[in-house]
Design a protein around this motif. Structure first.
Motif, PDB file in Angstrom:
ATOM      1  N   UNK A 170      -1.908 -86.942  29.060  1.00  0.00           N
ATOM      2  CA  UNK A 170      -3.326 -86.625  28.810  1.00  0.00           C
ATOM      3  C   UNK A 170      -3.449 -85.219  28.216  1.00  0.00           C
ATOM      4  N   UNK A 171      -2.702 -84.279  28.807  1.00  0.00           N
ATOM      5  CA  UNK A 171      -2.731 -82.897  28.305  1.00  0.00           C
ATOM      6  C   UNK A 171      -2.223 -82.809  26.876  1.00  0.00           C
ATOM      7  N   UNK A 172      -1.176 -83.567  26.593  1.00  0.00           N
ATOM      8  CA  UNK A 172      -0.582 -83.512  25.247  1.00  0.00           C
ATOM      9  C   UNK A 172      -1.541 -84.110  24.214  1.00  0.00           C
ATOM     10  N   UNK A 173      -2.310 -85.150  24.620  1.00  0.00           N
ATOM     11  CA  UNK A 173      -3.324 -85.699  23.699  1.00  0.00           C
ATOM     12  C   UNK A 173      -4.315 -84.615  23.295  1.00  0.00           C
ATOM     13  N   UNK A 174      -4.755 -83.847  24.293  1.00  0.00           N
ATOM     14  CA  UNK A 174      -5.705 -82.760  24.015  1.00  0.00           C
ATOM     15  C   UNK A 174      -5.049 -81.733  23.087  1.00  0.00           C
ATOM     16  N   UNK A 175      -3.807 -81.360  23.413  1.00  0.00           N
ATOM     17  CA  UNK A 175      -3.139 -80.326  22.631  1.00  0.00           C
ATOM     18  C   UNK A 175      -2.906 -80.763  21.194  1.00  0.00           C
ATOM     19  N   UNK A 176      -2.600 -82.043  21.023  1.00  0.00           N
ATOM     20  CA  UNK A 176      -2.342 -82.519  19.669  1.00  0.00           C
ATOM     21  C   UNK A 176      -3.609 -82.440  18.821  1.00  0.00           C
ATOM     22  N   UNK A 177      -4.729 -82.820  19.427  1.00  0.00           N
ATOM     23  CA  UNK A 177      -6.000 -82.725  18.694  1.00  0.00           C
ATOM     24  C   UNK A 177      -6.292 -81.286  18.306  1.00  0.00           C
ATOM     25  N   UNK A 178      -6.090 -80.385  19.261  1.00  0.00           N
ATOM     26  CA  UNK A 178      -6.360 -78.968  19.001  1.00  0.00           C
ATOM     27  C   UNK A 178      -5.393 -78.426  17.950  1.00  0.00           C
ATOM     28  N   UNK A 179      -4.130 -78.860  18.019  1.00  0.00           N
ATOM     29  CA  UNK A 179      -3.136 -78.364  17.050  1.00  0.00           C
ATOM     30  C   UNK A 179      -3.502 -78.817  15.641  1.00  0.00           C
ATOM     31  N   UNK A 180      -4.031 -80.055  15.527  1.00  0.00           N
ATOM     32  CA  UNK A 180      -4.460 -80.530  14.205  1.00  0.00           C
ATOM     33  C   UNK A 180      -5.520 -79.599  13.637  1.00  0.00           C
ATOM     34  N   UNK A 181      -6.406 -79.152  14.541  1.00  0.00           N
ATOM     35  CA  UNK A 181      -7.445 -78.213  14.099  1.00  0.00           C
ATOM     36  C   UNK A 181      -6.809 -76.910  13.611  1.00  0.00           C
ATOM     37  N   UNK A 182      -5.807 -76.418  14.358  1.00  0.00           N
ATOM     38  CA  UNK A 182      -5.162 -75.155  13.950  1.00  0.00           C
ATOM     39  C   UNK A 182      -4.404 -75.311  12.631  1.00  0.00           C
ATOM     40  N   UNK A 183      -3.831 -76.488  12.434  1.00  0.00           N
ATOM     41  CA  UNK A 183      -3.127 -76.725  11.164  1.00  0.00           C
ATOM     42  C   UNK A 183      -4.140 -76.728  10.014  1.00  0.00           C
ATOM     43  N   UNK A 184      -5.277 -77.381  10.262  1.00  0.00           N
ATOM     44  CA  UNK A 184      -6.344 -77.411   9.250  1.00  0.00           C
ATOM     45  C   UNK A 184      -6.812 -75.987   8.943  1.00  0.00           C
ATOM     46  N   UNK A 185      -6.985 -75.227  10.019  1.00  0.00           N
ATOM     47  CA  UNK A 185      -7.431 -73.840   9.870  1.00  0.00           C
ATOM     48  C   UNK A 185      -6.414 -73.043   9.064  1.00  0.00           C
ATOM     49  N   UNK A 186      -5.134 -73.194   9.431  1.00  0.00           N
ATOM     50  CA  UNK A 186      -4.089 -72.398   8.783  1.00  0.00           C
ATOM     51  C   UNK A 186      -3.923 -72.778   7.316  1.00  0.00           C
ATOM     52  N   UNK A 187      -4.121 -74.056   7.015  1.00  0.00           N
ATOM     53  CA  UNK A 187      -3.861 -74.472   5.641  1.00  0.00           C
ATOM     54  C   UNK A 187      -5.113 -74.418   4.753  1.00  0.00           C
ATOM     55  N   UNK A 188      -6.311 -74.402   5.367  1.00  0.00           N
ATOM     56  CA  UNK A 188      -7.521 -74.476   4.538  1.00  0.00           C
ATOM     57  C   UNK A 188      -8.411 -73.252   4.590  1.00  0.00           C
ATOM     58  N   UNK A 189      -8.247 -72.419   5.606  1.00  0.00           N
ATOM     59  CA  UNK A 189      -9.121 -71.254   5.730  1.00  0.00           C
ATOM     60  C   UNK A 189      -8.700 -70.187   4.718  1.00  0.00           C
TER      61      UNK A 189
END
Lengths: 407, 160
Positions: A170-189
Motif C-alpha cells: 500500500x505504501x509503495x503504491x502511494x510512493x510510486x504515484x508521488x514519484x511519477x509526479x516528481x519525475x514529471x516535475x523534474x522533466x517538465x518544470x
C-alpha cells in the motif's frame, strides 16, 4: 582581477555537517577549491577493535543516521564471509527490502534538500511529507525510523508478517504515484531545469578518473552500480535497471535519483512477492576465524566498502570503512571549477554529502574524568546555572516541554 | 578458466614475482601480494591493461613489525575486486604515492600517514586527514600499541 579566498565552514549555514571548503575566487568565478575534512572523525575503526563483533555492529550502524543499514549490511556481509556463514534466503530478501526503503527515504530527503538549496521550498515540503510514508513503513518493520537494528551476524533479527507485506505494498503504491509526479516535475518544470542544467558539471571522463560513485557517477553516464556488478543480498535474483543520465550536471543527478525511486518501488514489489519461506538467521560463532574479507554495498550515495580482518578472537583485528562521500569529494572540486559562487550550495548538496560517514569515528574513551558525557538533566542544570551567573536570568522555574521530553 | 584465473595468469606472466602470491577467495574477490618496489609497476599494469580503473580505497594495517597496505581496485564491467597487498617495515614505513594514476588515492594516503604513521613518497603537500590540526604528529591512533592518553580536566566554565 585580484583573487579572494572565502572559507566556507566548518560551521556554515549552507552546510548540514562540519566540513571546510576554501574557495579562491576571481570575481564571482571559482578558480580553486580546497576541501578540509575530518571534523567528524570519531574513531569508530579503532573502537571496533576493542569490541566484540556484535557490539561493533551497533557502533557501525551509527556511523550514519541516513544510511545506517548500508554500513551495518556491508559490515555483516564481510564478517559472514570470513565465518563462512550461509545466510538464509529470507534474511537476504529482508535486508534487500530495508535497503531499498532506506534508498527511497534518502533520495526523497535529498530531493527536498536540493529544492531548499535553490529556493524551491515547496518541493522540500512535498518530499519530506512523502518521505514519512517510507519512514512509517520502516518503523513498522523494524521499530525505528532510522538505525533499524535489523541486521545481525548470520541474518536478520525480525521477520515480516503477511499483514506487513500488505502494508508495504500500500505504501509503495502511494510512493510510486508521488514519484511519477516528481519525475514529471523534474522533466517538465522549466524553472527547475533552468536552475540545474549545466551547473556542477562533471564530464564522464572525470567521473571515471576520480573514481566517483553512486548517482554522481551514474549522472555522468558511468553505468556503475554494485547491486548489478557485484550482487549481494537478493539483488542477483531481482530485475531492475541501473539508471544513468548523460547530462553530467546537477540536473542529471536529480533525474537519476528520481529514476532510482521508481526502480526501488519495482525491487520492493518483487521482494514482497517472492519472499522465500524459512528461517531468518543462522547461529553465528562468537569467535570469528583469522581471515579477511572485502564487502561492497550500493548505498543511496554510492558504493560503501568495508574491509574486515578477524584474528580468531571475539573482536575484529581491523575494520576499515570507506563511505561514498569520500569517493565523491574530489569530484566536487572538479564540478566547482570555474563555477559561480552562488552555485556552491546546490553543487555541494548534489553529491548528497554525508560527512559523518566519511570521517567515521575513533572514539577515544577516557574514563578518568577527561572527556565525559553529560545527560539531559545535567545539561539543563548547567545551562540554568550559566544564565543565572552570567546573564542574571533565572530559568529554573520555567516549564519547558519538547516532544517526548518532560521535566 | 574463470575470469579470476585469467587475470591471475596475466599478472604472473607480466610480473613473475607474484607467482604463488595469489588467492582467489571466491568469485569476484582476488588477493595478491607484491614487494613495495614493484607496487607501481603492478598497479599501472592492472589499470592500463586489465582495466581495473576503479580505485575503491586503501586500507592501512598494523602487522606487528610491518605496516601493511591493501589497495582495493575494482573492474567496472565484471565487478571483480583485486586487493593488492604490500608491506613496509615500521623502521622504514615508506610507500610511493599512486595519485599520479589514481587521483582518488590522495585522501586514503593522507589517512595512512595520520592513523598509522606511514610516509607516502611523492604525495603533494596538503591538509592532514582525518586528525585535527593540533593532534601530535607522532601519535598514530590505529597502531596497536597506541592507547588514548588521559586528558587534563577541562575547566568547568565555558564562555559561550
Amino acid at each position: 582581477m585580484a583573487r579572494v579566498t572565502i572559507p566556507i565552514g566548518p560551521q556554515h549555514p549552507a552546510l548540514k555537517e562540519p566540513e571546510r571548503f576554501d574557495l579562491t575566487l576571481e570575481g564571482e568565478r571559482i578558480v580553486q577549491l580546497n576541501a578540509m575534512l575530518g571534523y567528524n572523525h570519531r574513531g569508530i575503526e579503532k573502537a571496533c577493535e576493542q569490541r566484540s563483533y556484535i557490539s561493533a555492529l551497533y557502533l557501525i550502524e551509527r556511523i550514519c543516521g541516513i544510511c545506517s543499514h548500508s554500513h551495518a549490511t556491508a559490515f555483516v556481509q564481510a564478517v559472514e564471509e570470513i565465518a563462512s556463514l550461509q545466510v538464509p534466503p529470507r534474511a537476504l530478501y529482508i535486508r534487500t527490502l530495508i535497503a531499498e526503503l532506506e534508498r527511497m527515504h534518502s533520495h526523497l530527503l535529498w530531493l527536498g534538500v536540493a529544492g531548499h538549496e535553490i529556493g524551491f521550498d515547496t518541493l522540500l515540503m512535498y518530499t519530506w511529507r512523502d518521505r514519512e510514508v517510507v519512514l512509517d513503513l520502516l518503523a513498522v518493520l523494524t521499530g525505528n525510523r532510522v538505525n533499524y537494528g535489523i541486521n545481525t551476524i548470520g541474518g536478520v533479527r525480525r521477520d515480516i508478517t503477511a499483514e506487513q507485506c500488505a502494508e508495504i505494498l500500500r505504501g509503495i503504491d502511494v510512493m510510486e504515484e508521488r514519484t511519477k509526479y516528481y519525475i514529471e516535475l523534474a522533466t517538465e518544470d522549466a524553472m527547475l531545469a533552468e536552475r540545474l542544467l549545466a551547473v556542477g558539471v562533471l564530464p564522464q571522463a572525470d567521473a571515471v578518473r576520480l573514481s566517483a560513485v553512486g548517482p554522481v557517477a551514474r549522472a555522468s553516464n558511468v553505468k556503475k552500480d554494485v547491486r548489478k556488478q557485484d550482487p549481494y543480498a537478493a539483488y542477483g535474483e531481482l530485475e531492475f535497471e541501473v539508471v544513468t543520465d548523460s547530462h553530467c550536471d546537477v540536473y542529471g543527478r536529480a533525474l537519476v535519483r528520481v529514476g532510482e525511486l521508481m526502480e526501488s518501488c519495482r525491487i520492493i514489489r518483487q521482494v514482497v512477492k517472492n519472499l522465500p519461506e524459512g528461517p531468518i538467521a543462522v547461529k553465528a560463532p562468537r569467535k570469528i576465524p583469522a581471515d579477511e574479507a572485502v564487502s561492497r554495498y550500493e548505498a543511496p550515495r554510492g558504493e560503501d566498502i568495508h574491509y574486515v580482518r578477524g584474528n580468531g578472537s571475539e573482536n575484529p583485528e581491523r575494520v576499515k570503512v570507506r563511505a561514498p562521500t569520500l569517493a565523491n569529494v574530489q569530484a566536487v572540486a572538479k564540478m566547482l571549477e570555474n563555477s559561480y559562487l552562488a552555485d556552491v550550495p546546490i553543487v555541494l548538496a548534489a553529491i548528497d554529502p554525508c560527512f559523518s560517514c566519511t570521517d567515521r569515528a575513533v572514539v577515544v574513551h577516557d574514563t578518568d574524568g577527561g572527556r565525559g558525557h553529560i545527560d539531559w538533566n545535567a545539561l539543563r542544570t548547567y545551562g540554568i546555572e550559566w544564565y543565572r551567573k552570567n546573564r542574571g536570568v533565572d530559568f529554573s522555574t520555567s516549564k519547558l516541554r519538547m516532544s517526548g521530553i518532560r521535566w | 578458466m574463470t575470469k579470476e584465473e585469467d587475470i591471475q595468469q596475466q599478472i604472473v606472466t607480466r610480473l613473475p614475482v607474484t607467482e604463488g602470491k595469489f588467492r582467489v577467495q571466491r568469485a569476484r574477490r582476488m588477493w595478491v601480494e607484491v614487494p613495495r618496489e614493484l607496487l607501481i609497476q603492478l598497479l599501472e599494469f592492472v589499470k592500463e591493461e586489465l582495466k581495473f580503473t576503479d580505485f575503491c580505497t586503501l586500507t592501512g594495517l598494523d602487522d606487528g613489525e610491518n605496516l601493511g597496505f591493501l589497495y582495493h581496485l575494482a573492474q567496472e564491467h565484471s565487478g571483480i575486486v583485486l586487493n593488492i597487498r604490500t608491506k613496509a617495515p615500521k623502521s622504514d614505513p615508506v610507500i610511493p604515492t599512486i595519485t599520479s594514476f589514481f587521483p582518488a588515492a590522495e585522501i586514503p594516503e593522507r589517512e595512512v600517514k595520520d592513523l598509522l604513521g606511514a610516509s607516502v613518497e611523492g604525495l603533494a603537500p596538503g591538509p592532514r586527514y582525518p586528525l585535527p590540526d593540533e593532534w601530535p604528529f607522532n601519535e598514530h591512533p590505529l597502531l596497536k600499541n597506541w592507547k588514548p592518553q588521559k586528558e587534563a580536566a577541562k575547566p568547568e566554565e565555558h564562555n559561550g
